[in-house]
Motif scaffolding. Structure first.
Motif, PDB file in Angstrom:
ATOM      1  N   PRO A  36      52.102  28.353  28.946  1.00  0.00           N
ATOM      2  CA  PRO A  36      51.428  28.812  30.178  1.00  0.00           C
ATOM      3  C   PRO A  36      52.387  29.576  31.141  1.00  0.00           C
ATOM      4  O   PRO A  36      51.940  30.660  31.642  1.00  0.00           O
ATOM      5  CB  PRO A  36      50.858  27.540  30.656  1.00  0.00           C
ATOM      6  N   GLY A  87      52.231  33.209  32.806  1.00  0.00           N
ATOM      7  CA  GLY A  87      52.435  33.222  34.377  1.00  0.00           C
ATOM      8  C   GLY A  87      53.600  34.240  34.695  1.00  0.00           C
ATOM      9  O   GLY A  87      53.222  35.307  35.641  1.00  0.00           O
ATOM     10  N   CYS A 122      52.387  37.988  33.745  1.00  0.00           N
ATOM     11  CA  CYS A 122      51.373  38.816  34.519  1.00  0.00           C
ATOM     12  C   CYS A 122      51.888  39.345  35.454  1.00  0.00           C
ATOM     13  O   CYS A 122      51.225  39.908  36.297  1.00  0.00           O
ATOM     14  CB  CYS A 122      50.401  37.612  35.205  1.00  0.00           C
ATOM     15  N   LEU A 136      43.221  34.792  36.241  1.00  0.00           N
ATOM     16  CA  LEU A 136      43.550  33.591  36.745  1.00  0.00           C
ATOM     17  C   LEU A 136      44.956  33.760  37.452  1.00  0.00           C
ATOM     18  O   LEU A 136      45.144  33.082  38.612  1.00  0.00           O
ATOM     19  CB  LEU A 136      43.379  32.623  35.797  1.00  0.00           C
ATOM     20  N   GLU A 137      45.888  34.244  36.591  1.00  0.00           N
ATOM     21  CA  GLU A 137      47.163  34.109  37.238  1.00  0.00           C
ATOM     22  C   GLU A 137      47.220  35.179  38.520  1.00  0.00           C
ATOM     23  O   GLU A 137      47.634  34.821  39.347  1.00  0.00           O
ATOM     24  CB  GLU A 137      48.209  34.796  36.198  1.00  0.00           C
ATOM     25  N   HIS A 141      45.415  33.629  41.405  1.00  0.00           N
ATOM     26  CA  HIS A 141      46.144  32.724  42.103  1.00  0.00           C
ATOM     27  C   HIS A 141      47.498  33.228  42.817  1.00  0.00           C
ATOM     28  O   HIS A 141      47.680  32.694  44.027  1.00  0.00           O
ATOM     29  CB  HIS A 141      46.452  31.602  41.017  1.00  0.00           C
ATOM     30  N   LEU A 142      48.030  34.187  42.325  1.00  0.00           N
ATOM     31  CA  LEU A 142      49.420  34.596  43.069  1.00  0.00           C
ATOM     32  C   LEU A 142      48.885  35.093  44.384  1.00  0.00           C
ATOM     33  O   LEU A 142      49.576  34.930  45.483  1.00  0.00           O
ATOM     34  CB  LEU A 142      50.004  35.477  42.060  1.00  0.00           C
ATOM     35  N   THR A 181      47.723  32.803  46.893  1.00  0.00           N
ATOM     36  CA  THR A 181      48.714  31.911  47.502  1.00  0.00           C
ATOM     37  C   THR A 181      49.769  32.678  48.317  1.00  0.00           C
ATOM     38  O   THR A 181      50.090  32.079  49.529  1.00  0.00           O
ATOM     39  CB  THR A 181      49.438  31.254  46.382  1.00  0.00           C
ATOM     40  N   HIS A 182      49.959  33.834  48.130  1.00  0.00           N
ATOM     41  CA  HIS A 182      51.169  34.608  48.765  1.00  0.00           C
ATOM     42  C   HIS A 182      50.658  35.683  49.505  1.00  0.00           C
ATOM     43  O   HIS A 182      51.499  36.255  50.379  1.00  0.00           O
ATOM     44  CB  HIS A 182      52.359  34.968  47.816  1.00  0.00           C
ATOM     45  N   ARG A 237      36.831  29.253  36.729  1.00  0.00           N
ATOM     46  CA  ARG A 237      37.679  28.219  35.964  1.00  0.00           C
ATOM     47  C   ARG A 237      37.189  27.300  35.316  1.00  0.00           C
ATOM     48  O   ARG A 237      37.117  27.021  34.231  1.00  0.00           O
ATOM     49  CB  ARG A 237      39.058  28.034  36.817  1.00  0.00           C
ATOM     50  N   MET A 280      45.800  32.844  30.407  1.00  0.00           N
ATOM     51  CA  MET A 280      46.054  31.458  30.848  1.00  0.00           C
ATOM     52  C   MET A 280      45.188  30.543  30.130  1.00  0.00           C
ATOM     53  O   MET A 280      45.773  29.584  29.549  1.00  0.00           O
ATOM     54  CB  MET A 280      46.154  31.497  32.161  1.00  0.00           C
ATOM     55  N   VAL A 312      49.722  24.147  32.470  1.00  0.00           N
ATOM     56  CA  VAL A 312      49.012  25.062  33.479  1.00  0.00           C
ATOM     57  C   VAL A 312      49.248  24.748  34.802  1.00  0.00           C
ATOM     58  O   VAL A 312      49.359  25.262  35.658  1.00  0.00           O
ATOM     59  CB  VAL A 312      47.492  25.281  32.930  1.00  0.00           C
ATOM     60  N   TRP A 325      52.611  25.185  36.281  1.00  0.00           N
ATOM     61  CA  TRP A 325      52.635  26.811  36.565  1.00  0.00           C
ATOM     62  C   TRP A 325      52.268  26.938  38.057  1.00  0.00           C
ATOM     63  O   TRP A 325      52.687  27.569  38.821  1.00  0.00           O
ATOM     64  CB  TRP A 325      52.343  27.611  35.577  1.00  0.00           C
ATOM     65  N   PHE A 326      50.874  26.413  38.246  1.00  0.00           N
ATOM     66  CA  PHE A 326      50.209  26.512  39.435  1.00  0.00           C
ATOM     67  C   PHE A 326      51.008  25.951  40.566  1.00  0.00           C
ATOM     68  O   PHE A 326      50.997  26.428  41.683  1.00  0.00           O
ATOM     69  CB  PHE A 326      48.752  25.932  39.226  1.00  0.00           C
TER      70      PHE A 326
END
Lengths: 255, 180
Positions: free
Chosen positions: A11, A15, A18, A146-147, A150-151, A154-155, A174, A202, B170, B173-174
């Motif tokens: 994973p 990540g 990606c 998903l990656e 998420h990124l 978050t940022h 998910r 992922m 996983v 990583w999150f």
């Protein structure tokens, strides 16, 4: 001994990969094109949107030198639509489809599908262009959904119109898709397969260890049965089928 | 299986009941120095028992040195229990490498039905392992996971670990990407 890593991508490797996806940024400062190992980047001239690799975009975002435009599929409407597809009873067996493949550039000797031919080079799932830029297809989840989701959430949450709803929708998606994958485990068999069209990188990395282990063990348990079946077939072919030439022809076709 | 694989070595070290059909004086150390006569029964490691069962002594008699019996772990009682409910049987109490033993026995005996039962058992138990591996944290706090793990054979434990590691990686990583 070999490396202690399991086969396939972990994973964290998925990540990392990606971050090579291109995203669209709206620069706030000028920046000349950079000569990177992965190819040159375009020069940044505010306020024109420019595609950049995700890692560079996130770096510029942190330094407040650029804003990131989320890809169209990372919007409330698109995600709601995809979630509806995933929850629909009629499509309970399948995952929402991945983005359309670009038209083939070569003609294949095989009638129909150049993506299956060995000598042509057609891009498909992890290598598709524009999977996360503003030109991405709105109604399909790309390989790294998903990656990237998420990124970005978050940022670069302040670049979204409604980050909380998007975050909630992503989490729902998910969970729905994970439970579908789990249902797929039931049909695992020594010779069987699970159709995983549209499953993201992922998600694959997450279940790879388990699914591989199950299939390996099933094949080992099934080996003696398989061998005796093959022997029986070979015997049948030698003994009884000299008279019926029809079956012989069929066997050759199979080869 | 691979020659240097510890799994294969440990699987082959499991005991199988063996019945001798000839007197074998030279092997009496196996029987605590008591003489081995025809009808002597010994529990021998699988690798040794297999060699004895397939090797034929030179001479007029054509029978093998010994015959293999089905180990108790794969006996009718256990198979019936597995047929009734695969999840309730504690495979580890039967044999540490239960499926490995089953595979080796399937190679040596023609047991179509036993193979089918083992396949079915493994499939059903694998689903339960996937579910349990998802929420180990809650299970461990409740103390339920310990009981569950003690019933798994080594193959299943590796599967449990693989499923758990995937989810855990996983999650990790999150968490790492959420920082800074």
């Amino acid at each position: 001994m070999a490396l202690p890593l399991p086969p396939g991508l972990t994973p964290s490797e998925v990540g990392f990969l990606c971050e090579m996806e291109q995203v669209t940024v709206i620069p706030r400062q000028r920046l000349d094109g950079l000569e990177l190992l992965g190819g040159p980047t375009e020069a940044l001239r505010p306020p024109f949107p420019t595609p950049l690799p995700l890692w560079l975009a996130l770096l510029l975002k942190k330094q407040r030198r650029a804003n990131i435009t989320p890809p169209p599929w990372l919007s409330v409407e698109a995600l709601t639509q995809i979630l509806d597809f995933e929850m629909d009873e009629r499509t309970a067996e399948v995952f929402s489809p991945s983005p359309d493949l670009p038209a083939a550039t070569t003609t294949a000797p095989l009638e129909g599908d150049p993506y299956l031919a060995h000598d042509s080079l057609e891009l498909s799932a992890p290598f598709l262009k524009d999977a996360a830029t503003s030109r991405a297809q709105a109604d399909a989840l790309p390989y790294h959904w998903l990656e990237v989701g998420h990124l970005l959430l978050t940022h670069a949450a302040d670049d979204f119109d409604d980050p909380d709803t998007v975050r909630k929708l992503l989490r729902d998606l998910r969970e729905v898709r994970m439970s579908k994958l789990r249902k797929g485990f039931k049909v695992l068999d020594a010779g069987g397969g699970v159709k995983m069209n549209g499953v993201g990188g992922m998600e694959i990395a997450e279940v790879r260890g388990f699914v591989g282990g199950v299939v390996d063990e099933l094949r080992r348990l099934n080996r003696s049965r398989e061998e005796s079946r093959r022997e029986r077939e070979a015997e049948e072919r030698e003994n009884g089928l000299g008279s019926s030439s029809y079956r012989d022809d069929e066997d050759e076709d199979m080869l | 299986m691979a020659y240097y694989s510890p799994t294969a070595i440990l699987t082959d070290a499991q005991k199988t009941p063996t019945t001798f059909s000839l007197a074998v004086p030279a092997l009496s150390p196996l029987n605590n120095s008591a003489p081995i006569t025809p009808t002597t029964k010994l529990d021998l490691p699988l690798w040794l028992a297999e060699m004895l069962a397939v090797s034929k002594p030179a001479g007029p008699s054509s029978s093998a040195l010994a015959t293999l019996d089905m180990p108790a772990a794969l006996g009718g009682k256990v198979l019936n229990a597995l047929r009734a409910d695969p999840r309730s049987v504690e495979l580890r109490q039967q044999a540490q490498w239960f499926y490995g033993l089953g595979e080796r026995m399937l190679e040596l005996f023609e047991e179509e039905e036993m193979g089918a039962v083992l396949l079915d058992t493994f499939k059903q138990r694998a689903l339960e392992i996937a579910d349990k591996a998802q929420n180990t944290r809650t299970a461990q706090q409740g103390g339920d996971s310990g009981d569950f793990m003690s019933g798994l054979d080594e193959t299943e434990r590796q599967l449990f670990r693989a499923a758990h590691d995937g989810t855990h990686a996983v999650k990790k990583w999150f968490e790492t990407t959420s920082r800074t």
